[in-house]
Design a protein around this motif. Sequence first.
Motif, PDB file in Angstrom:
ATOM      1  N   LYS A 537      83.399   7.538  -7.290  1.00  0.00           N
ATOM      2  CA  LYS A 537      84.009   7.021  -6.049  1.00  0.00           C
ATOM      3  C   LYS A 537      84.001   5.490  -6.055  1.00  0.00           C
ATOM      4  O   LYS A 537      84.994   4.835  -5.675  1.00  0.00           O
ATOM      5  N   VAL A 538      82.895   4.892  -6.520  1.00  0.00           N
ATOM      6  CA  VAL A 538      82.826   3.431  -6.576  1.00  0.00           C
ATOM      7  C   VAL A 538      83.859   2.884  -7.557  1.00  0.00           C
ATOM      8  O   VAL A 538      84.503   1.856  -7.309  1.00  0.00           O
ATOM      9  N   ALA A 539      84.055   3.553  -8.682  1.00  0.00           N
ATOM     10  CA  ALA A 539      85.061   3.111  -9.653  1.00  0.00           C
ATOM     11  C   ALA A 539      86.451   3.164  -9.052  1.00  0.00           C
ATOM     12  O   ALA A 539      87.294   2.294  -9.307  1.00  0.00           O
ATOM     13  N   VAL A 540      86.709   4.204  -8.254  1.00  0.00           N
ATOM     14  CA  VAL A 540      88.022   4.295  -7.585  1.00  0.00           C
ATOM     15  C   VAL A 540      88.219   3.120  -6.639  1.00  0.00           C
ATOM     16  O   VAL A 540      89.283   2.486  -6.604  1.00  0.00           O
ATOM     17  N   ASP A 541      87.187   2.785  -5.877  1.00  0.00           N
ATOM     18  CA  ASP A 541      87.313   1.688  -4.920  1.00  0.00           C
ATOM     19  C   ASP A 541      87.470   0.344  -5.621  1.00  0.00           C
ATOM     20  O   ASP A 541      88.261  -0.504  -5.186  1.00  0.00           O
ATOM     21  N   LEU A 542      86.713   0.136  -6.696  1.00  0.00           N
ATOM     22  CA  LEU A 542      86.834  -1.132  -7.414  1.00  0.00           C
ATOM     23  C   LEU A 542      88.197  -1.271  -8.068  1.00  0.00           C
ATOM     24  O   LEU A 542      88.751  -2.367  -8.145  1.00  0.00           O
ATOM     25  N   ASN A 543      88.739  -0.172  -8.545  1.00  0.00           N
ATOM     26  CA  ASN A 543      90.053  -0.230  -9.180  1.00  0.00           C
ATOM     27  C   ASN A 543      91.159  -0.468  -8.172  1.00  0.00           C
ATOM     28  O   ASN A 543      92.265  -0.863  -8.543  1.00  0.00           O
ATOM     29  N   SER A 544      90.863  -0.259  -6.902  1.00  0.00           N
ATOM     30  CA  SER A 544      91.866  -0.513  -5.852  1.00  0.00           C
ATOM     31  C   SER A 544      92.195  -1.987  -5.741  1.00  0.00           C
ATOM     32  O   SER A 544      93.225  -2.359  -5.161  1.00  0.00           O
ATOM     33  N   ILE A 545      91.315  -2.853  -6.291  1.00  0.00           N
ATOM     34  CA  ILE A 545      91.614  -4.284  -6.291  1.00  0.00           C
ATOM     35  C   ILE A 545      92.840  -4.568  -7.146  1.00  0.00           C
ATOM     36  O   ILE A 545      93.644  -5.454  -6.839  1.00  0.00           O
ATOM     37  N   VAL A 546      93.020  -3.801  -8.207  1.00  0.00           N
ATOM     38  CA  VAL A 546      94.133  -4.008  -9.125  1.00  0.00           C
ATOM     39  C   VAL A 546      95.382  -3.295  -8.632  1.00  0.00           C
ATOM     40  O   VAL A 546      96.476  -3.855  -8.616  1.00  0.00           O
ATOM     41  N   ARG A 547      95.215  -2.036  -8.266  1.00  0.00           N
ATOM     42  CA  ARG A 547      96.362  -1.269  -7.760  1.00  0.00           C
ATOM     43  C   ARG A 547      95.864  -0.262  -6.728  1.00  0.00           C
ATOM     44  O   ARG A 547      94.673   0.032  -6.645  1.00  0.00           O
ATOM     45  N   GLU A 548      96.794   0.282  -6.009  1.00  0.00           N
ATOM     46  CA  GLU A 548      96.451   1.253  -4.966  1.00  0.00           C
ATOM     47  C   GLU A 548      95.949   2.535  -5.607  1.00  0.00           C
ATOM     48  O   GLU A 548      96.556   3.060  -6.536  1.00  0.00           O
ATOM     49  N   ASN A 549      94.853   3.048  -5.048  1.00  0.00           N
ATOM     50  CA  ASN A 549      94.232   4.244  -5.599  1.00  0.00           C
ATOM     51  C   ASN A 549      93.990   5.255  -4.483  1.00  0.00           C
ATOM     52  O   ASN A 549      92.864   5.685  -4.234  1.00  0.00           O
ATOM     53  N   ARG A 550      95.031   5.676  -3.841  1.00  0.00           N
ATOM     54  CA  ARG A 550      94.866   6.640  -2.751  1.00  0.00           C
ATOM     55  C   ARG A 550      95.204   8.047  -3.203  1.00  0.00           C
ATOM     56  O   ARG A 550      94.656   9.010  -2.673  1.00  0.00           O
TER      57      ARG A 550
END
Length: 751
Positions: A537-550
């Motif tokens: 879950k943390v990796a998903v949130d951090l990757n949201s900085i680069v692109r949307e991860n919804r």
Amino acid sequence: MLQVNKPTSEINRDFAEADGSPSQSLTSYLDIIRRQFPTMVAIVSACVILALLYLFTAAPQFTSTATMVIDTRKVQLFQQQSVLGDIAIDSATVETQVEILKSENISLAVIRDLHLTEDPEFTAGGAGLFGAIVGSIAGLFGSGSELSEFELTRKALQRFESSRTIKRLGLTYVMQIGFTSGDPAKAARIANAIADAYIVDQLEAKYQATRRASVWLQDRIKELRTQASAAQKAVVDFKIANNIVDSGGRLMNEQQLAEVNSQLIMAHASTAEAKARLDRMNDIVKQDIPDANVTDALKNDTIVKLRGQYVDLASKESIWSTKYGRDHLAAVNLRTQMAEIRKNIQDELKRIQESYKSDYDIAQTREEAIKSSLANVVSESQLTNQAQIQLRELESNAQSYQAMYDNFLQRYMESVQQQSFPITEARVISAATTPLVKSYPKTLIILGVSLLGGLMLGLGAAVARELADKVFRTTSQVEEQLGTNCIAILPALNAVATKTAVTGKPGRKPLNPEPDLLRYVIDNPLSRFSEAVRSLKVAVDLNSIVRENRVLSVTSTLPNEGKSTLSTNLAQLIAHGGAKVILVDADLRNPSLSRALLPDAKAGLVDVVAQQAKLEDVLTVDHQTKLAILPAGTTSKLLHTNEILASKPMRDLVALLRTKYDYVVLDMPPMAPVVDVRVTSNYVDSYVFVVEWGQTKIDVVRHNLRGAPEIQHKLLGVVLNKADTKLLARYESYHGRYYYQKYYARYGYVE
């Protein structure tokens, strides 16, 4: 693990890049040893156990050694030079003697002398447990008939040669004889017997050779004696027939020729000397008064006296002429006396000249006489030249036969002496003694060899297992082989006996999911599995900085790798944290998630996409986590599921879900059996790729990802599922420390 994705183009590499530094290579070997340590321990233990079993069952063997030397300074007390000649001892000679010691002739002599054919050690089976087993088998299947003497001898010889060791010590003339036996006294006795048999064999060989040489020499001496007598008689007969008289070892005519020739030389010298005196006298006669040197050379008293008087008168005449003049009477008288003396000197010189001429004539006459005598002697010598040549030939033959006869007679006397006193060059310098310590088996050496062999076999087996283990086990393998992050490693879960249910809308019956596995993060929030899902879950949130991860899609390479379990627990974890989450079962070929969570659902995703049902009617919300679940629906008659997932209504549905929920989790089918995942790349933000730890082949995963570049581009990372936490500690020690609660128990983590 929580960093932004690395470029996924590295998946297309045929081989992962490797660091070739020595430290990296050493580290990789240490990692292999750590991972395969139990296998190596098992192999080493097996080798040591086999060595111990052998040490306990093998019969002890004792080796006794004797040393011999080939003495180059052999004692010749009773014999002179050998009849057959002494051969210089070199390296090849020593090696030849070693082979003689190994010959059957020596071995059979020892067997006969010690009666080894009657010894069970040489005629029965081998010693120890193995020998007893072989002997028992031979007794059971043998014919039962006794062996013949020849067979016993050959069997004893074979056992004898296998226990005997003979070698040369370095570059010396020393040979070492060793024998191994179960009885230490017997080993020493046989080793000494080998040395004795070799010495006896050498003495016997020399005796036989000398005896044969003596017999041959006797016959040859008789023949040479007859030939020498005949040759000498021929010489005497030839001299008598040709009137040849031998004086002092030379023929008479040869002596005469030498004497006449010597006389001729002396006569010629006398003639030359007389002529020289005559010629000198002729020169002196031409002088009025000879000088003092000539006078002294002639040694004539008269001339010496006259010359002295002449010198005195000349002196007086010179004085008177100077004083009174040359015409004075006294000066004239003196000159008259001087003239008389000159005349007397000339007369005396002529007399001497005549004497020298007479001597010269006599010398010439004598020389001519000797020349005539020499010519006569030469003429006589020429007549006997042919006879002399033949005589020399006869004398040479007689001398040769006589020399041969003398030489062979001397050799015969030496051979007779050597028959009485044979001597060998070899002698024992160290006799074999009874050994006190066994020579075989050597406990430390066998244990050391077994340990070393076990280590080598264990290391080889470890490397072989590593090379054959083409599966994912570490995060570094994922990063090297696939070029992407390993987001988390999920431990393997064991199903528990308690039952849980997901409650939906009012009026619906409770659903019975798979026991605990699909709600593990809710039932066990402080477990290692839950913490690994949190890292995802943390990796998903951090990757949201680069692109949307919804919109997250969870897929795998093959079925049964745990993608549905991960997608369900991930969705429940996010929803339990307060976010609005919907879990969509998009595996239309095999909707296992729908069967597990909502087995009674009649409609679902397929019906909503086909606009045969509304979204609100097919959703089910868990009352505890508020997670919305969209089942797959009726999929039994669908043939082209990829068309449904790629359709515009599907894209519109996902867009609608984006507006209503914070996260949309799609449980997708595996990539290897079907192509459904590849058509969802236009509405999925990120893919989570599930790989079963220690099961899924690396080349299968690489092949599927290499064939789907659209998935690579949106790949969030890889999750290793069903990891064996005990084995994981041998592959990545820090993961092992993490999954064992040594350091994290203080934070409330439980199994």
